[in-house]
Design a protein around this motif. Structure first.
Motif, PDB file in Angstrom:
ATOM      1  N   UNK A 145       0.821  -1.217   0.000  1.00 25.06           N
ATOM      2  CA  UNK A 145       0.000   0.000   0.000  1.00 25.06           C
ATOM      3  C   UNK A 145       0.853   1.264   0.000  1.00 25.06           C
ATOM      4  N   UNK A 146       2.190   1.089   0.072  1.00 23.11           N
ATOM      5  CA  UNK A 146       3.090   2.238   0.040  1.00 23.11           C
ATOM      6  C   UNK A 146       3.385   2.835   1.396  1.00 23.11           C
ATOM      7  N   UNK A 147       2.902   2.205   2.477  1.00 20.80           N
ATOM      8  CA  UNK A 147       3.165   2.718   3.827  1.00 20.80           C
ATOM      9  C   UNK A 147       4.436   2.046   4.350  1.00 20.80           C
ATOM     10  N   UNK A 148       5.593   2.556   3.878  1.00 20.03           N
ATOM     11  CA  UNK A 148       6.860   1.867   4.135  1.00 20.03           C
ATOM     12  C   UNK A 148       7.291   1.937   5.599  1.00 20.03           C
ATOM     13  N   UNK A 149       7.015   3.037   6.278  1.00 15.56           N
ATOM     14  CA  UNK A 149       7.379   3.140   7.690  1.00 15.56           C
ATOM     15  C   UNK A 149       6.598   2.114   8.517  1.00 15.56           C
ATOM     16  N   UNK A 150       5.315   1.982   8.208  1.00 18.57           N
ATOM     17  CA  UNK A 150       4.497   1.004   8.930  1.00 18.57           C
ATOM     18  C   UNK A 150       4.902  -0.421   8.555  1.00 18.57           C
ATOM     19  N   UNK A 151       5.252  -0.625   7.297  1.00 21.21           N
ATOM     20  CA  UNK A 151       5.702  -1.950   6.863  1.00 21.21           C
ATOM     21  C   UNK A 151       7.011  -2.313   7.563  1.00 21.21           C
ATOM     22  N   UNK A 152       7.896  -1.324   7.718  1.00 18.67           N
ATOM     23  CA  UNK A 152       9.152  -1.535   8.445  1.00 18.67           C
ATOM     24  C   UNK A 152       8.863  -2.055   9.847  1.00 18.67           C
ATOM     25  N   UNK A 153       7.956  -1.396  10.534  1.00 19.59           N
ATOM     26  CA  UNK A 153       7.593  -1.803  11.900  1.00 19.59           C
ATOM     27  C   UNK A 153       6.959  -3.196  11.908  1.00 19.59           C
ATOM     28  N   UNK A 154       6.080  -3.461  10.929  1.00 23.00           N
ATOM     29  CA  UNK A 154       5.371  -4.742  10.889  1.00 23.00           C
ATOM     30  C   UNK A 154       6.324  -5.903  10.641  1.00 23.00           C
ATOM     31  N   UNK A 155       7.225  -5.753   9.652  1.00 22.83           N
ATOM     32  CA  UNK A 155       8.142  -6.853   9.337  1.00 22.83           C
ATOM     33  C   UNK A 155       9.192  -7.036  10.435  1.00 22.83           C
ATOM     34  N   UNK A 156       9.669  -5.935  11.043  1.00 24.26           N
ATOM     35  CA  UNK A 156      10.626  -6.056  12.142  1.00 24.26           C
ATOM     36  C   UNK A 156       9.982  -6.786  13.318  1.00 24.26           C
ATOM     37  N   UNK A 157       8.716  -6.456  13.596  1.00 21.37           N
ATOM     38  CA  UNK A 157       8.001  -7.152  14.667  1.00 21.37           C
ATOM     39  C   UNK A 157       7.786  -8.616  14.346  1.00 21.37           C
TER      40      UNK A 157
END
Length: 253
Positions: A145-157
């Motif tokens: 969806x282009x929300x890279x900051x949120x994706x960063x947090x999601x994949x790191x978690x």
């Protein structure tokens, strides 16, 4: 024979007898008449007693019939009540069975949520818990969806929560891409290298190597970038990433 008729007949006989005065005396006639009257009285009394008894029997029979009808009606009411209770019981049993079936289905569904499922991601087939599959797909949807900051947090978690998951190589690849999009190049290089060291044969490994070179180029690290591209060509010469690596090498010279 009615008592009056019988009395008349007896009196007629008596009067007939008195016509023969030579045969009976007056006392004998009176005695005969008294005896006849006593018989008539006895017959009348017996007849009245019979009528009374008959009336009593009739009344008793009527009472018996009424009692019987009352009992029959009571039995009908009780039967209707029992039929209604039986129908309600059947409905209750049916409802209970339906609820038990719903509960069993609900339990099965909840149990299936915790059962491992077979998944295939980036050509790698493995068993994963339903929660792993759900969380990985959710994080990937955020990235797309282009929300890279949120994706960063999601994949790191995800990597922290499921360190041994079969999704980890793919999760590190997308985590590195999210960091690259956020210009966190050093963090991206770290995750791409973890993917290459842990799963060098992974389908995303050539792309991860190319992404490392891209991060190094962005950091103005030309010599390390050239070395990374050359290693990529040696390790994955037939990959699509190798084609892009040759093009980037030609521009770095």
């Amino acid at each position: 024979m009615p008592a009056k008729t019988l009395l008349t007949l007896l009196l007629s006989c008596a009067f007939a007898a008195t016509g023969h005065a030579a045969l009976f005396e007056d006392d004998e006639a009176r005695r005969a008449i008294l005896e006849l009257r006593q018989r008539v009285d006895a017959l009348q009394q017996r007849s009245a007693e019979d009528i009374r008894k008959s009336g009593d029997d009739s009344s008793q029979l009527r009472r018996g019939l009424l009692d019987l009808q009352t009992q029959i009606e009571a039995l009908r009411v009780e039967q209707a009540k029992l039929r209604g209770q039986n129908e309600q019981l059947l409905r209750d049993v049916g409802e209970l069975q339906r609820r038990q079936k719903d509960i069993a289905q609900g339990v099965d569904e909840r149990l299936r949520q915790f059962e491992p499922v077979k998944v295939t991601v980036d050509g790698l087939e493995f068993q994963a818990d339903a929660a792993e599959k759900r969380d990985f797909e959710a994080a990937l949807a955020v990235f797309r969806s282009g929300k890279f900051a949120e994706a960063n947090t999601a994949f790191a978690g995800f990597v922290r929560q499921y360190p041994r998951s079969g999704y980890v190589p793919s999760a590190r690849f997308w985590l590195g891409n999210a960091q690259y999009a956020a210009r966190e190049y050093k963090d991206a290089i770290g995750n791409f290298r973890l993917l290459l060291s842990g799963s060098p044969g992974h389908a995303r490994a050539p792309e991860a190597a190319l992404s490392i070179a891209n991060c190094q180029i962005e950091l103005k690290e030309t010599r390390p970038a050239r070395k990374t591209l050359e290693d990529l060509l040696k390790a994955y010469p037939q990959s699509e990433a190798a084609v892009a690596a040759k093009e980037r090498l030609s521009r770095l010279k």
